[in-house]
Design an enzyme around this catalytic site. Structure first.
Site, short mmCIF file in Angstrom:
data_model
loop_
_atom_site.label_atom_id
_atom_site.label_comp_id
_atom_site.label_asym_id
_atom_site.label_seq_id
_atom_site.Cartn_x
_atom_site.Cartn_y
_atom_site.Cartn_z
N ASP A 85 0.88 -1.17 0.00
CA ASP A 85 0.00 0.00 0.00
C ASP A 85 0.91 1.22 0.00
OD1 ASP A 85 -1.68 2.11 0.56
OD2 ASP A 85 -2.35 1.36 2.51
N GLU A 131 -7.07 0.49 -4.46
CA GLU A 131 -7.07 0.39 -3.00
C GLU A 131 -8.40 -0.18 -2.46
OE1 GLU A 131 -5.91 4.37 -1.96
OE2 GLU A 131 -3.91 4.07 -2.78
N LYS A 158 2.90 11.29 -3.11
CA LYS A 158 1.86 10.65 -3.93
C LYS A 158 0.99 11.69 -4.64
CE LYS A 158 -1.74 7.10 -3.32
NZ LYS A 158 -2.28 6.17 -2.30
N ASP A 162 -12.77 5.35 2.87
CA ASP A 162 -11.34 5.44 3.22
C ASP A 162 -10.99 6.86 3.64
OD1 ASP A 162 -8.58 5.58 3.32
OD2 ASP A 162 -8.24 4.55 1.41
P1 ADP Z 1 -3.02 7.52 4.22
O1 ADP Z 1 -3.86 6.45 3.62
O2 ADP Z 1 -3.35 8.89 3.73
O3 ADP Z 1 -1.57 7.23 4.16
P2 ADP Z 1 -3.67 6.61 6.95
O4 ADP Z 1 -4.68 5.61 6.57
O5 ADP Z 1 -2.38 6.12 7.47
O6 ADP Z 1 -3.43 7.67 5.79
O7 ADP Z 1 -4.36 7.56 8.03
C1 ADP Z 1 -3.65 8.50 8.77
C2 ADP Z 1 -4.62 9.29 9.65
O8 ADP Z 1 -5.25 8.41 10.59
C3 ADP Z 1 -3.91 10.35 10.46
O9 ADP Z 1 -4.66 11.56 10.40
C4 ADP Z 1 -3.94 9.78 11.86
O10 ADP Z 1 -3.94 10.80 12.86
C5 ADP Z 1 -5.25 9.04 11.86
N1 ADP Z 1 -5.31 8.05 12.94
C6 ADP Z 1 -4.45 7.03 13.17
N2 ADP Z 1 -4.80 6.37 14.29
C7 ADP Z 1 -5.91 7.00 14.79
C8 ADP Z 1 -6.75 6.80 15.94
N3 ADP Z 1 -6.50 5.85 16.83
N4 ADP Z 1 -7.80 7.63 16.10
C9 ADP Z 1 -8.05 8.62 15.24
N5 ADP Z 1 -7.30 8.86 14.14
C10 ADP Z 1 -6.24 8.06 13.92
MG MG Z 2 -4.57 4.90 2.64
#
Ligand code: ADP
Ligand code: MG
Length: 647
Positions: free
Chosen positions: A18, A179, A81, A201
Site C-alpha cells: 500500500d 485500493e 503521492k 477510506d
Molecule cells: P493515508 O492512507 O493517507 O496514508 P492513513 O490511513 O495512514 O493515511 O491515516 C492517517 C490518519 O489516521 C492520520 O490523520 C492519523 O492521525 C489518523 N489516525 C491514526 N490512528 C488513529 C486513531 N487511533 N484515532 C483517530 N485517528 C487516527
Molecule cells: Mg490509505
C-alpha cells in the site's frame, strides 16, 4: 481457500504494497494463508511516506525522514503521492508542500533537494518502495513479485508513474490494484457470490469513497468520489484551534508553538478514539509544560461538519452508481481516521448496518494487495479465480473534424477493455491522419484533456472518403492506454502508448465530470451544429469540384440552380442553426441529383470503354461525394483532418 492453500516452500513469497499518501505498508500471505503486515523491530507496520535527502548524499525514508521534516523542510519530501504523474503547472503541485521546484525541461515535476540534486516524484516514491522491499527481504529472505495499490481515481499518467517507481525500486510488479478493491479482498468478499460494497477510506489528508460491485467473482468499481484534501490531519487542525482557545500558552503563532499544538492535538485525537475524555500533558517550547482537558463530545462537535462532508460525498458516489444506502451489502472502513468513533457511528447510521472494521484500517489495503499478489503469483498453488476489474474514470476518444470528440471507450467501461472505430479522410489526397487522443466527457476536444497527438503518414493519395482508418484503443489491466491506427487498404500502421507526460489532478476529474453535466445540453447542440458544418463543407467541396470537372454534362440553367443552392448552404453554415444547414444540404442534394446521376453514368460508360479501372473507381468515388451524402449518416465513420498533397 486456506485448506487448499499449499505453499511451495521454495518459491519466494509475493508481496503486497500500500503506497499511501501518509503511510506505506508491505504485507505478505503466510504459509497458512493469512495476510499479515510486515513490521520492523519496534513492531511498527506503518512506514511514514516521507523521504529526506541529506547533504552527504544519503537518503532516509520513513520515521527517521519524518523526524527531519521540520528542520529540513525543503529536503524532506512528504505526500509525494500527490505529485505522481503530474505536470509542473498542475495546481496540485503549486499548492502542496514546502519543497523547491527545479526549473523543468519538459512537463514532469522535478524537485531540488540536497546536496544539489534534482529528483522526480517517481524517484522519491521509488525510495519508499525500496525501503518497503528491503523490509520484506529482511523478514522473508527473498521476495517474489509484487502488487502495488493505487487510488481508484488514478488516471493513466498517475498509474504509469507508479509503475515506473516500482520498476525503479527493483520490484517485479505483477499489477497495480485499486485500493478499495484490495480492502474488499482482505475481507474475503470475493468468496461471496455477489454483492455491492462501499469502501469508505479516510486517511491523513485524503478521503476516498468507492462503490464496488461483485458479480460472479468479479469486482467492478461502480463509482468513486471523495475529497482529495480532507482527512485526519484536518481533525488535528480543528482540535488545535480548540487547544489554542483552552490554553493561552498554546495560542501563539510561533512555529515552535504551532508544532507543539499540532503534535498534542494528534495525540489527544488518538486517545479520544478510546477514551471519552483526555487529560493531556503538553510540552511547550523552552521546557515549559501545560495541561489541557478535552472531552470526546466537544471534539466530536468540532469535527461534525468534516464528517458531514464525507457523508455528502458518499451519498453522491452512491447516486452516481444509481444506488441508495439500502442497496449496499457491506461497508468497509479503511484509513487511520476511521478509528474516530463518530466517523464510524455516522457511517453506520447512514447505511443502517454495522461496518466491516475488524481488520486494522491502516493495514487492510496492504493485506488485500498481498492476497491479490498471492493469487496471481500462486502458480502451482491451488487458488481461486478472482478476476479483478476496474473501470475507466473518464471517457477516452479522438478528435474528429470540427474539433468534436468521437468517444471510443466511454467512462466507466470495465478494464481491461478494447474498442475500435473506423474513420476516413476529409479531403482528397490526404496522405496523413492527425490523431489527437483525448480524455473527458465534453463534446469538443478543446474542452477535454489532451493525452497524445500523432500522425499516421505514408498513405497514398486517395479521394476523400476512400481511406479506411481503423483506430483501436486498448486499456490494459493497469489502466494504460495503447492506441493503434491502421489504414486498412495499405496496412500502414502506427502504435502509441499514452505516456505520462503530465498528470491530472483528482479534482480535475471531478471538475471535468461536473463540467460535462453542466454543459451537456449545450454540448449536444454544439455537436449537432459542428457535425452539420462539416458535412456541409464536404458537400460544398464535392459540388464545386463536380461543376469544375464536368461543365459539359450540365443542362442549361442547371449550374445557376446548383450555385444558388451552394450559396444558400454556405450562408446557413455560417449561422448557428443546425436545422437550417440540414435543409440547405437537402436542397443542394436535390437540385444536383440529376447532374450527379449523369456524371455517374458517364464514368460507367468510360469504364465500359476499357479505361483504367483504378482511375474509374477514383472518379466514381468523387462523383459519389456529391450524390451520396444522404446515405452517410451510418455513424460508423467520422472524418479526420490530416496532411494533404496537391495533385
Ligand atoms: P493515508 O492512507 O493517507 O496514508 P492513513 O490511513 O495512514 O493515511 O491515516 C492517517 C490518519 O489516521 C492520520 O490523520 C492519523 O492521525 C489518523 N489516525 C491514526 N490512528 C488513529 C486513531 N487511533 N484515532 C483517530 N485517528 C487516527
Ligand atoms: Mg490509505
Amino acid at each position: 481457500m486456506s485448506l487448499l492453500h499449499i505453499h511451495d516452500p521454495t518459491a519466494a513469497p509475493p508481496i503486497g504494497i500500500d503506497l499511501g499518501t501518509t503511510h506505506s505498508i508491505v504485507a505478505w500471505v503466510t504459509p497458512t494463508g493469512a495476510p499479515v503486515a510486515i513490521r520492523d523491530c519496534d513492531g511498527q507496520a506503518l512506514v511514514p511516506s516521507v523521504v529526506a535527502y541529506l547533504d552527504d548524499g544519503s537518503v532516509l525514508v520513513g520515521e527517521r525522514a519524518a523526524a527531519l521534516a521540520v528542520e529540513r523542510p525543503q529536503d524532506t519530501i512528504v505526500s509525494v503521492k500527490r505529485l505522481m504523474g503530474r505536470g509542473a503547472d498542475d495546481p496540485e503541485v503549486r499548492r502542496a508542500g514546502t519543497y523547491r521546484l527545479a526549473a523543468t525541461e519538459g512537463p514532469v515535476v522535478r524537485l531540488r533537494v540536497a546536496p544539489d540534486r534534482v529528483v522526480t516524484p517517481v524517484e522519491v516514491s521509488a525510495e519508499i518502495l525500496r525501503a518497503l522491499r528491503q523490509r520484506a527481504v529482511e523478514e522473508l529472505g527473498a521476495i517474489g513479485p509484487a502488487v502495488v495499490t493505487v487510488p481508484a481515481y488514478f488516471d493513466e499518467a498517475q498509474r504509469q508513474a507508479t509503475k515506473d517507481a516500482a520498476r525503479l525500486a527493483g520490484l517485479d510488479l505483477l499489477r497495480l490494484l485499486h485500493e478499495p478493491t484490495a480492502a474488499a479482498l482482505a475481507y474475503g468478499l470475493q468468496h461471496r457470490v455477489e454483492g455491492r460494497f462501499v469502501v469508505y477510506d479516510l486517511g491523513g489528508g485524503t478521503f476516498d469513497v468507492t462503490v464496488l460491485e461483485l458479480d460472479d467473482g468479479i469486482f467492478t468499481v461502480r463509482a468513486t468520489g471523495g475529497d482529495t484534501h480532507l482527512g485526519g490531519d484536518d481533525m488535528d487542525r480543528i482540535l488545535g484551534e480548540r487547544l489554542r482557545a483552552l490554553e493561552p500558552r498554546l495560542a501563539s503563532d510561533e512555529p515552535a508553538v504551532c508544532r507543539a499544538r499540532l503534535v498534542a492535538a494528534r495525540r489527544i485525537k488518538h486517545a479520544l478514539s478510546d477514551a471519552t475524555e483526555v487529560q493531556a500533558d503538553i510540552e511547550l517550547p523552552g521546557g515549559h509544560r501545560c495541561t489541557v482537558h478535552v472531552r470526546r463530545d466537544a471534539f466530536e462537535a468540532d469535527v461534525e461538519p468534516l464528517v458531514a462532508r464525507t457523508l455528502e460525498a458518499t451519498r453522491r458516489a452512491l447516486s452516481d452508481a444509481g444506488l441508495g444506502p439500502a442497496d449496499i451489502d457491506g461497508v468497509i472502513l479503511v484509513g487511520g481516521a476511521t478509528r474516530t468513533p463518530i466517523v464510524r457511528a455516522r457511517v453506520e447510521a447512514l447505511f443502517g448496518r454495522p461496518a466491516l472494521a475488524d481488520i486494522d484500517p491502516d493495514l487492510v489495503v496492504a493485506m488485500g494487495a498481498a492476497v491479490q499478489a498471492d493469487l496471481l503469483a500462486g502458480g502451482a498453488r491451488e487458488r481461486e479465480d478472482v478476476l479483478l476489474l476496474d473501470v475507466l474514470p473518464l471517457s477516452l476518444g479522438i478528435e474528429t473534424m470540427g474539433g468534436l470528440v468521437e468517444r471510443i471507450l466511454p467512462r466507466n467501461t470495465t478494464i481491461p477493455a478494447a474498442a475500435s472505430q473506423l474513420f476516413t479522410t476529409y479531403a482528397d489526397n490526404q496522405t496523413g491522419f492527425e490523431l489527437h487522443v483525448v480524455q473527458g466527457e465534453r463534446e469538443r476536444a478543446a474542452d477535454c484533456r489532451s493525452l497524445a497527438r500523432f500522425t499516421l503518414r505514408g498513405i497514398p493519395p486517395m479521394p476523400a472518403g476512400m481511406a479506411r482508418l481503423e483506430v483501436r484503443f486498448e486499456v490494459d489491466a493497469d489502466g494504460l492506454l495503447h492506441v493503434t491506427a491502421r489504414e486498412q487498404r495499405t496496412g500502414i500502421e502506427q502504435r502509441v502508448e499514452v505516456s505520462p507526460s503530465y498528470g491530472l489532478a483528482e479534482e480535475e476529474i471531478e471538475r471535468m465530470l461536473l463540467d460535462a453535466y453542466e454543459h451537456a445540453e449545450r454540448d449536444v447542440q454544439v455537436r449537432r451544429l459542428e457535425e452539420r458544418r462539416v458535412e456541409a463543407a464536404r458537400l460544398l467541396a464535392a459540388a464545386g469540384k463536380a461543376l469544375a470537372d464536368d461543365p459539359g454534362l450540365l443542362e442549361p440553367g442547371e449550374a445557376e440552380l446548383i450555385e444558388a443552392a451552394m450559396t444558400q448552404l454556405r450562408q446557413a453554415s455560417e449561422g448557428n442553426d443546425p436545422e437550417a444547414i440540414a435543409r440547405a444540404m437537402a436542397r443542394l442534394d436535390e437540385v444536383s441529383r440529376p447532374f450527379a446521376t449523369r456524371r455517374m453514368d458517364a464514368r460507367i460508360a468510360a469504364a465500359l470503354r476499357g479505361r483504367d479501372v483504378a482511375a474509374v473507381e477514383r472518379e466514381t468515388a468523387s462523383a459519389r461525394g456529391l450524390e451520396g451524402h444522404a446515405a452517410e449518416g451510418d455513424g460508423s465513420e467520422a472524418l479526420l483532418t490530416g496532411e494533404q498533397v496537391r495533385p
